[in-house]
Write an enzyme that holds these catalytic residues in place. Structure first.
Site, PDB file in Angstrom:
ATOM      1  CG  HIS A 170      -0.895   6.634  -2.042  1.00  9.15           C
ATOM      2  ND1 HIS A 170      -2.103   6.634  -2.712  1.00  9.15           N
ATOM      3  CD2 HIS A 170      -1.130   6.047  -0.835  1.00  9.15           C
ATOM      4  CE1 HIS A 170      -3.031   6.082  -1.945  1.00  9.15           C
ATOM      5  NE2 HIS A 170      -2.467   5.712  -0.796  1.00  9.15           N
ATOM      6  CG  ASP A 193      -1.922   5.029   3.397  1.00  7.84           C
ATOM      7  OD1 ASP A 193      -1.876   5.177   2.172  1.00  7.84           O
ATOM      8  OD2 ASP A 193      -2.710   5.652   4.136  1.00  7.84           O
ATOM      9  CG  HIS A 210       0.880  15.501   1.287  1.00 10.47           C
ATOM     10  ND1 HIS A 210      -0.026  15.629   0.265  1.00 10.47           N
ATOM     11  CD2 HIS A 210       0.366  14.572   2.141  1.00 10.47           C
ATOM     12  CE1 HIS A 210      -1.058  14.827   0.485  1.00 10.47           C
ATOM     13  NE2 HIS A 210      -0.845  14.175   1.619  1.00 10.47           N
ATOM     14  NE  ARG A 269       1.102  11.577  -2.583  1.00 10.36           N
ATOM     15  CZ  ARG A 269      -0.052  11.537  -1.947  1.00 10.36           C
ATOM     16  NH1 ARG A 269      -1.139  11.127  -2.586  1.00 10.36           N
ATOM     17  NH2 ARG A 269      -0.141  11.895  -0.678  1.00 10.36           N
ATOM     18  CG  HIS A 290      -1.951   1.034   1.272  1.00 13.91           C
ATOM     19  ND1 HIS A 290      -3.035   0.953   2.124  1.00 13.91           N
ATOM     20  CD2 HIS A 290      -2.108   2.190   0.587  1.00 13.91           C
ATOM     21  CE1 HIS A 290      -3.812   2.017   1.961  1.00 13.91           C
ATOM     22  NE2 HIS A 290      -3.258   2.785   1.029  1.00 13.91           N
TER      23      HIS A 290
END
Length: 444
Positions: free
Chosen positions: A62, A305, A309, A64, A60
């Site tokens: 990201h 996860d 950012h 991006r 899991h």
């Protein structure tokens, strides 16, 4: 003659420990030989007094890309993974655009070619336009992701009937459906009732009951449709209780994250935006219950996860705590966080391999190649020295997020070498052989 021979270490698989030397040729493990047995190799690696673990599989994450590369991209995210001993990353489909069509999935795979430092498996999103499914299946994504709350309308399956209809769409398909548990009705009601914008309001907007109801709906829908599902990051006592009661009703697995096993909502007071994500952190009682479930073998997978950012995004002022971008980096510290649980005696090294290598590989269709140290498997190997300690530091993080919520934590072991399909890609926390990763697909 082997291309590479790793000598003197103790192999850690999910089934236990074994003293063997590991022979590698052509990117695969070709033999496990008795310690000290005569064998020739082009390169001999001395791993005496160390542990050999299979490369971790983060189910899991990201990365991006495309569309959100100011937060992370394939290169920076897989660099972090390599330094953290994650040799296979399973990338979620919630980028810009979301990976909903065969064309979008093919484009994403093509973007990754020649730029990834570890292997990457791609996941596709289940759209309400179910006609996209057949062509997506032809590309063999490692999973399809279905969302029940808090997503754009085009990808929202908010009722039991919606979920069951979507799962029936995969009848006879050899795939896995990841389901993020939630209850859109609770989210909508909370938003209308509470405009305070505080941490407490954010917690109240996503209560454990929403998670528990989402878990129950997912498992029951899988039971009536026969679908294979994977429930995404649970983190509450109520959710764990519902899962433990219903899990045997369907072909279902469940995950949690390292942050949910260590941090509680109290930590928002000191870390704030650095820890803000969804689902929100729970009470210390919830953390204890989740750790008990992990120790009892009720949790199948621990995944990060990883959702970075840009630092400026996290640091900016927001009118509401709920408005802070949700998510945090995790790929680079997955192994260290799990080793911390080993230090604490909650799990063993074989448990670590089961939760972060074997189970995710098997569940997501990579179990014939990844997740264990055995003849015929990809030579994704980690050398871990238990005589040295390691400390997590913000300054060492290579993700574009440039921090870790585990900053300052020390564990009683050190990852010294990472091999990807037989090639050493990391030595002493330095990427020495970049861009060796490949896109990987689900296998029957």
């Amino acid at each position: 003659m082997f291309e590479t021979l790793i000598r003197g270490a103790t192999i850690v698989n999910a089934e236990g420990l074994d003293r063997r030397d590991v022979g590698i040729t052509g990117g695969r493990i070709t033999a496990l030989v008795a310690p000290g047995e005569a064998a020739e190799a082009g390169t001999v690696v001395d791993a005496r007094s160390c542990f050999l673990l299979p490369g971790l599989v983060d189910a899991h994450a990201h990365l991006r890309e495309p569309g959100l590369t100011h937060k992370e991209d394939f290169s920076s995210g897989t660099h972090a993974a390599a330094l953290g001993g994650v040799t296979t990353v399973l990338d979620m489909p919630t980028d810009e655009p979301w990976t909903a069509t065969a064309e979008q999935l093919a484009d994403k795979m093509a973007m990754a070619e020649g730029r990834i430092h570890v292997d990457v498996g791609f996941q596709a999103v289940v759209s309400r336009d179910l006609s996209f499914t057949p062509r997506l299946l032809e590309l063999a994504p490692v999973s399809f992701e279905l969302f029940t709350a808090d997503v754009p309308e085009a990808f929202l399956f908010s009722t039991f009937d919606d979920v069951a209809r979507a799962l029936r769409n995969f009848d006879q398909a050899d795939t896995l459906i990841g389901i993020s548990p939630g209850d859109q009705s609770i989210l909508t009601g909370s938003s209308e009732r509470n405009k305070a914008g505080t941490i407490a309001a954010f917690l109240d907007s996503r209560p454990p009951s929403a998670e528990a109801g989402g878990i129950a709906r997912a498992v029951l829908a899988a039971a009536v449709t026969g679908a294979r599902i994977h429930v995404r990051q649970i983190n509450s006592e109520l959710g764990a209780k519902v899962w433990s009661r219903l899990r045997d009703m369907a072909d279902a697995s469940v995950e949690t994250t390292p942050q949910n096993l260590f941090f509680s909502a109290d930590d928002y007071e000191t870390q704030g935006a650095r820890l803000k994500g969804s689902p929100p952190l729970r009470s210390r009682r919830d953390v204890d219950a989740l750790r008990a479930a992990l120790g009892a073998g009720l949790i199948d997978i621990v995944a990060t996860d990883h959702a970075p950012h840009a630092p400026a995004e996290k640091a900016a002022p927001y009118a509401s705590f709920a408005d802070i971008p949700g998510g945090m980096p995790g790929l680079q510290i997955l192994l260290q966080a799990m080793l911390k649980l080993v230090d604490e005696g909650l799990i063993t090294l074989p448990d670590l391999v089961r939760l972060c290598a074997r189970n995710p590989a098997e569940r997501f269709g990579l179990g014939k190649r990844k997740g264990r140290i055995a003849a015929g498997y990809d030579a994704d190997v980690l050398i871990v020295n238990p005589r040295q300690s390691s400390t997590i530091a913000d300054a060492d993080q290579v993700s574009r997020a440039a921090y870790s919520p585990f900053n300052g934590w020390t564990v009683k072991a050190r990852l010294t070498n990472v091999f990807l399909r037989g090639k050493e890609i990391v030595r002493d926390q330095v990427l020495i052989d970049p861009a060796q990763g490949k896109p990987v697909r689900r296998e029957s």
